[in-house]
Scaffold this motif. Structure first.
Motif, PDB file in Angstrom:
ATOM      1  N   GLU A  31      13.473  49.047  37.270  1.00 53.74           N
ATOM      2  CA  GLU A  31      13.275  48.745  38.692  1.00 53.74           C
ATOM      3  C   GLU A  31      12.508  49.842  39.421  1.00 53.74           C
ATOM      4  N   HIS A  32      12.172  50.918  38.705  1.00 54.49           N
ATOM      5  CA  HIS A  32      11.447  52.026  39.318  1.00 54.49           C
ATOM      6  C   HIS A  32      10.145  52.315  38.584  1.00 54.49           C
ATOM      7  N   THR A  33       9.209  52.901  39.327  1.00 50.57           N
ATOM      8  CA  THR A  33       8.005  53.495  38.762  1.00 50.57           C
ATOM      9  C   THR A  33       8.193  55.005  38.843  1.00 50.57           C
ATOM     10  N   TRP A  34       8.002  55.696  37.721  1.00 48.87           N
ATOM     11  CA  TRP A  34       8.425  57.079  37.590  1.00 48.87           C
ATOM     12  C   TRP A  34       7.246  58.060  37.586  1.00 48.87           C
ATOM     13  N   ALA A  35       7.571  59.300  37.931  1.00 45.95           N
ATOM     14  CA  ALA A  35       6.642  60.422  37.736  1.00 45.95           C
ATOM     15  C   ALA A  35       7.459  61.672  37.464  1.00 45.95           C
ATOM     16  N   GLY A  73      11.823  53.516  27.855  1.00 45.58           N
ATOM     17  CA  GLY A  73      11.249  52.396  28.584  1.00 45.58           C
ATOM     18  C   GLY A  73      10.766  52.684  29.982  1.00 45.58           C
ATOM     19  N   VAL A  74      10.583  53.953  30.328  1.00 47.15           N
ATOM     20  CA  VAL A  74      10.106  54.303  31.666  1.00 47.15           C
ATOM     21  C   VAL A  74       8.676  53.811  31.872  1.00 47.15           C
ATOM     22  N   GLU A  75       8.411  53.254  33.053  1.00 48.73           N
ATOM     23  CA  GLU A  75       7.051  52.902  33.463  1.00 48.73           C
ATOM     24  C   GLU A  75       6.566  53.974  34.431  1.00 48.73           C
ATOM     25  N   PHE A  76       5.432  54.582  34.123  1.00 55.76           N
ATOM     26  CA  PHE A  76       4.895  55.661  34.934  1.00 55.76           C
ATOM     27  C   PHE A  76       3.960  55.126  36.014  1.00 55.76           C
ATOM     28  N   LEU A 114       9.582  61.400  25.871  1.00 59.28           N
ATOM     29  CA  LEU A 114      11.009  61.083  25.853  1.00 59.28           C
ATOM     30  C   LEU A 114      11.336  60.024  26.900  1.00 59.28           C
ATOM     31  N   LEU A 115      10.730  60.143  28.079  1.00 64.37           N
ATOM     32  CA  LEU A 115      10.923  59.123  29.107  1.00 64.37           C
ATOM     33  C   LEU A 115      10.367  57.780  28.647  1.00 64.37           C
ATOM     34  N   ALA A 116       9.191  57.810  28.035  1.00 67.03           N
ATOM     35  CA  ALA A 116       8.587  56.567  27.549  1.00 67.03           C
ATOM     36  C   ALA A 116       9.451  55.913  26.478  1.00 67.03           C
ATOM     37  N   PRO A 165       2.566  60.838  29.568  1.00 64.61           N
ATOM     38  CA  PRO A 165       3.364  60.299  28.455  1.00 64.61           C
ATOM     39  C   PRO A 165       3.104  60.961  27.111  1.00 64.61           C
ATOM     40  N   ASP A 166       1.980  61.692  26.969  1.00 62.85           N
ATOM     41  CA  ASP A 166       1.741  62.390  25.714  1.00 62.85           C
ATOM     42  C   ASP A 166       2.204  63.845  25.766  1.00 62.85           C
ATOM     43  N   SER A 167       3.007  64.186  26.775  1.00 62.52           N
ATOM     44  CA  SER A 167       3.729  65.458  26.781  1.00 62.52           C
ATOM     45  C   SER A 167       5.100  65.221  26.162  1.00 62.52           C
ATOM     46  N   ALA A 168       5.804  66.290  25.841  1.00 67.72           N
ATOM     47  CA  ALA A 168       7.123  66.134  25.222  1.00 67.72           C
ATOM     48  C   ALA A 168       8.095  65.421  26.155  1.00 67.72           C
TER      49      ALA A 168
END
Length: 343
Positions: free
Chosen positions: A214-218, A246-249, A241-243, A234-237
């Motif tokens: 339900e959120h868009t993350w940063a 299932g996190v959407e950035f 992990l967030l990706a 997303p290509d950082s450590a």
């Protein structure tokens, strides 16, 4: 908007500056020392092929630069890159020499503080102390190709077998960790932690699917200089992990392919996260605020963002120090307690 080199989070700005300029000084340093110190140190690297009973005392492993013959049971291991001691901790092997972490010791977890306390210091990324390394008489040196170039590798190899590992992105700490475990002949030591990590990712992704989606993350932190902030990608450590759960950035945060897996911006440009509804940021090893991060979050331009306006800003311990399965599990549990369980 500006983009600039950003240090790995958890490293202080003074250490980061050393890391940036280090590549300009290391080559001349090692070249000048090689003819003197390394000649005397070369004897330390001699390893018998057998133990007299026909049993091999060494084994050959694949590393970034070339196959390397390493001790089958190394006893005196130098951790010659920033994250290697943390990865050795996950495996259960204590190094005899590490970088100087005094500049950011307070940001390390209590467990890591204890792990590296009273371990000999071998300099820093910018200034490896070749004499100190040789004096410790290691039987194995382990490093990361992001910090040890081919010239340094050749110099260290004159002291002891040197295993340097690499990965395509900073997110791929698992490849580095597997190499470290292999060099220590401890590959099986990771099996239990790997399985626990995979279970933890699956559990959190399923349990909090609705809240995550339900959120868009940063992921926001300090930048390289005053008046800057950074977004981890997303290509950082941390981003990987967030990706994984299932996190959407947000649009700017979702960028990939940057040299350091981060992008820095002027704090005047916080509008790049106007599509973000939830922000996470680093805190210290005991959960305490970090002054550099707090200065960024206090900016009026950040306070005007949708996430700040709705109070969806969370400090997460360990998320920015993920370089092994144990740390990743800890970061996920901290994320669960600090963020997901609060949504």
């Amino acid at each position: 908007m500006s983009a600039s080199t950003l240090q790995p989070l958890g490293i202080t700005e003074s250490v980061a500056f050393d890391m940036i300029v280090g590549d300009l000084t290391r080559r001349s340093f090692f070249t000048g020392m090689a003819a003197t110190t390394l000649a005397a140190a070369a004897a330390c690297s001699t390893t018998d092929a057998t133990d007299g009973l026909g049993n091999s005392e060494t084994r050959t492993i694949t590393t970034h630069y070339r196959p390397v013959e390493v001790p089958r049971s190394p006893q005196r291991v130098i951790a010659a890159s920033y994250w290697i001691p943390f990865q050795m901790y996950a495996i259960g092997v204590r190094p005899i020499g590490v970088y100087d972490y005094s500049g950011n010791f307070d940001q390390l977890s209590p467990a890591m503080q204890e792990f590296i306390s009273n371990v000999s210091v071998i300099g820093s990324w910018a200034d490896l102390e070749i004499e100190a390394i040789a004096a410790l008489q290691p039987d194995l040196i382990i490093g990361n190709a992001m910090e040890i170039d081919e010239g340094v590798f050749a110099s260290l190899s004159r002291i002891a077998p040197t295993a340097v590992f690499s990965a395509d992105t900073r997110a791929d700490w698992m490849t580095i960790l597997d190499g470290v475990a292999d060099s220590l002949n401890q590959a099986d030591a990771l099996n239990g932690l790997r399985a626990e990590y995979e279970r933890t990712v699956a559990e959190i992704a399923e349990k909090y699917l609705g809240k995550i989606s339900e959120h868009t993350w940063a992921s926001v932190s300090f930048g390289h200089g005053e008046g800057e902030f950074s977004l981890q990608h997303p290509d950082s450590a941390a981003g990987a992990l967030l990706a994984a759960i299932g996190v959407e950035f947000g649009r700017a945060a979702a960028a990939t392919g940057t040299e350091y897996s981060y992008t820095t911006y002027s704090t005047e440009n916080f509008t790049v996260i106007d599509d973000v509804t939830l922000v996470v940021h680093p805190v210290g090893g005991r959960g305490e605020p970090l002054a550099a991060v707090e200065a960024v979050l206090a900016q009026p331009t950040f306070q005007a963002t949708p996430a700040a306006q709705t109070g969806q800003v969370y400090g997460v311990r360990s998320l920015y120090d993920v370089n092994d399965y144990r740390a990743a599990i800890d970061a996920l549990r901290n994320l669960e307690a600090t963020v997901l369980a609060q949504l």
